[in-house]
Design a protein around this motif. Structure first.
Motif, short mmCIF file in Angstrom:
data_model
loop_
_atom_site.label_atom_id
_atom_site.label_comp_id
_atom_site.label_asym_id
_atom_site.label_seq_id
_atom_site.Cartn_x
_atom_site.Cartn_y
_atom_site.Cartn_z
N UNK A 21 34.64 -3.55 3.52
CA UNK A 21 35.73 -3.71 4.47
C UNK A 21 35.88 -2.46 5.34
N UNK A 22 35.87 -1.28 4.70
CA UNK A 22 36.06 -0.03 5.46
C UNK A 22 34.91 0.20 6.42
N UNK A 23 33.69 -0.01 5.94
CA UNK A 23 32.53 0.21 6.80
C UNK A 23 32.53 -0.78 7.95
N UNK A 25 35.12 -2.29 9.26
CA UNK A 25 36.21 -1.93 10.17
C UNK A 25 35.80 -0.77 11.08
N UNK A 26 35.26 0.30 10.47
CA UNK A 26 34.86 1.46 11.27
C UNK A 26 33.73 1.09 12.23
N UNK A 28 33.00 -1.87 13.57
CA UNK A 28 33.47 -2.72 14.66
C UNK A 28 34.41 -1.97 15.59
N UNK A 29 35.25 -1.15 14.99
CA UNK A 29 36.34 -0.54 15.73
C UNK A 29 35.91 0.75 16.44
N UNK A 30 35.01 1.53 15.81
CA UNK A 30 34.64 2.81 16.39
C UNK A 30 33.19 2.85 16.88
N UNK A 31 32.31 2.20 16.14
CA UNK A 31 30.89 2.37 16.44
C UNK A 31 30.44 1.45 17.56
N UNK A 32 30.92 0.21 17.55
CA UNK A 32 30.55 -0.72 18.62
C UNK A 32 30.93 -0.18 20.00
N UNK A 33 32.13 0.40 20.18
CA UNK A 33 32.44 0.97 21.50
C UNK A 33 31.43 2.03 21.94
N UNK A 34 30.98 2.86 20.99
CA UNK A 34 30.01 3.90 21.33
C UNK A 34 28.71 3.29 21.83
N UNK A 35 28.25 2.26 21.13
CA UNK A 35 27.02 1.57 21.54
C UNK A 35 27.24 0.92 22.91
N UNK B 100 35.86 1.53 27.97
CA UNK B 100 34.99 0.89 26.99
C UNK B 100 35.73 -0.21 26.23
N UNK B 104 34.89 -4.20 26.29
CA UNK B 104 34.56 -4.92 25.05
C UNK B 104 35.49 -6.09 24.79
#
Lengths: 279, 262
Positions: A21-23, A25-26, A28-35, B100, B104
């Motif tokens: 769940x934590x991974x 969440x992080x 989807x929430x933080x890493x996808x925007x970076x990509x 961003x 999205x």
């Protein structure tokens, strides 16, 4: 560090579920925007990407961003060293009040940070008429943007240095002074080598924030293309023109700056084996 | 000398400019200032900003706790990487985060299209604002909680377990209570940041007066309309609230430090 023994360990199923769940969440929430930043930046190809970065307005925006940081970061670094020196090497009343005041800019909305300088130097501001009569531009010009940036990045260096210098105490400085060193020699030969990593880290953080600042600079910039647009403001302008590829190209440069800063932070933490302050 | 320089620089850059807000506001008189901030448009913006910041603080409280717990308590491949990625919202400039997230979660965006299918619009609605505010606030809770979690006394937990407490009982009675101050401090930090946030919110907000207009944007709008009095009064309101929050956070942190020393 806790080494979980059997009796205080969570059941395997719980552990696995929470990690997923934590991974997730992080991710989807933080890493996808970076990509997404880089995907959008290269959406129209490498050529468009580099054209967006080398186009005249982007160049002048980059130059302005670098200039603003080149003025404000050294000033805040000098202040940070002086403040940390004063707070850690001397005893005086009101020290905790001073510490709280140094942190103050963190609590102020970036928009308000810009507004205060408009109230001082803007056309209807306190010094506005005088400045206008003497032909000195501050608001909607470089000096205003530098001031707003200094305000916003004010605490970064001081915050890194104060706890370190307080922990180190002043024994070494006293020794140097009693052996006949001058104050400046003591600072350069004794204090500076002791604080150089924290100073470096503070400057890096301060710089990243200075170059990425948006709200405060937006208030005091005139938003003139090629003149008073910093890189973040240029990103905004391109975005509102529906020039998404160019906006994200410039945004990707700013993100790289953030990523490098984050990398250095992680490296320094890993080296020194402990966590550093937030913000 | 260094103290003199520190105080002068602090005064010139921070204190005098901030004092200007209150000088200008007091020039309006209480009635004038009140009139400037009690219009329906301002009240709607204040309600929206504080309401959503509060909800974002609560969401971060839950999600931040989960993330901090997993990062501190469990060992798994990629943990270091996840740990470093928590700082992404701090590292990314706010405007970059703003465009961003908007891209999205727009109706045709990578993530927004799935919400669209479910009939939920995220971008340009209060939900989008909430998303941006949660995004920028998350690291505060995680980073405040992590050191406290790391230094929890394992002996108490073992004692509880050896006395026959279930894992859930141990968590609820032994592990959780000492974490509460850090949890509150982190969430308050996230809340304080959310209230003043501009760059990461303004793109996704939609900025409809009375509906999706946040206070920082309203200040800028008033400035652009040359309504200096309105902008200043609103800024004074924001400053008073952020100072109060700062005081609360400092008190909480001092109390945490004291408990820690015991």
């Amino acid at each position: 560090m806790n080494v979980p023994s059997r009796s205080t360990e969570d059941p395997l199923l719980v552990r696995a579920a929470l990690i997923v769940v934590a991974a997730g969440f992080l991710g989807l929430f933080l890493f996808v925007p970076l990509v997404a930043i880089f995907a959008e930046a290269f959406a129209k190809g490498v050529k468009v990407y580099f054209a967006a970065l080398t186009e005249d307005n982007a160049r002048s925006a980059t130059l302005l961003t670098v200039s603003v940081a080149a003025i404000s970061v050294p000033l805040n670094a000098v202040f940070g060293v002086a403040a940390a020196w004063a707070i850690s090497k001397f005893h005086f009343r009101g020290k905790s009040l001073l510490l709280a005041l140094i942190d103050l800019p963190f609590a102020v909305s970036p928009v308000v940070s810009g507004l205060v300088y408009v109230l001082l130097f803007g056309a209807q501001g306190l010094f506005g008429p005088w400045l206008k009569a003497h032909g000195i531009p501050i608001i909607f010009a470089l000096p205003g943007m530098v001031l707003a940036t200094i305000f916003v990045t004010f605490p970064f260096v001081a915050r890194e240095l104060i706890p370190l210098m307080q922990a180190q105490g002043s024994d070494q400085e006293y020794a140097a002074l009693s052996l006949g060193a001058t104050g400046w020699q003591t600072f350069r030969r004794v204090t500076l080598p002791n604080i150089k990593w924290a100073l470096f880290y503070g400057v890096i953080l301060c710089n990243a924030r200075a170059m990425g600042e948006f709200g405060a600079v937006s208030v005091v910039s005139g938003h003139i293309r090629g003149e008073t647009n910093t890189l973040p403001l240029h990103v905004e302008a391109l975005y509102y023109e529906y020039n998404s590829a160019a906006a994200f190209a410039c945004a990707s440069v700013l993100s790289l700056l953030g990523l490098v800063t984050l990398g250095i932070k992680t490296f320094i933490e890993w080296r020194s084996g402990h966590r550093r302050s937030k913000h | 000398m260094s103290l003199g320089f520190t105080l002068t620089y602090l005064g010139l850059i921070v204190l005098i400019p901030l004092a200007m807000v209150f000088v200008k506001t007091s020039g309006l008189g209480f009635a004038g200032a009140w009139a400037a901030v009690s219009t329906p448009r301002v009240l709607a913006a204040v309600r929206l900003t504080f309401g959503l910041s509060l909800v974002a603080g609560v969401i971060n409280c839950v999600c931040g706790f989960l993330v901090a717990w997993v990062l501190v308590r469990y060992r798994f491949p990629g943990r270091r990487f996840l740990d470093a990625s928590v700082d992404l919202p701090f590292a990314m400039p706010t405007a970059v985060a703003g465009i961003t997230l908007t891209t999205l979660y727009a109706p045709k965006g990578w993530i927004g299209q799935y919400f669209e299918q479910a009939g939920i619009q995220v971008a340009y609605t209060p939900l989008g604002i909430l998303l941006a505010l949660t995004f920028i606030g998350l690291p505060f809770v995680v980073r405040t909680l992590q050191p406290v979690l790391e230094e929890l006394d394992a002996a108490q937990e073992e004692a509880a377990a050896s006395l026959g407490a279930t894992r859930w009982q141990t968590f609820r009675r032994i592990v959780f209570p000492p974490l509460v101050p850090a949890l509150i401090t982190g969430s308050t930090l996230a809340f304080a940041r959310a209230v003043g946030e501009y760059g990461s919110v303004v793109f996704i907000a939609g900025n409809m007066p009375g509906k999706t207009e946040i206070v920082p944007l309203l200040i800028i709008t008033k400035l652009e309309q040359n309504d200096y009095a309105g902008a200043t009064a609103l800024a004074a309101l924001m400053l008073v609230i952020s100072f109060a929050l700062l005081l609360l956070i400092n008190t909480l942190q001092r109390r945490m430090a004291r408990r820690h020393r015991k």
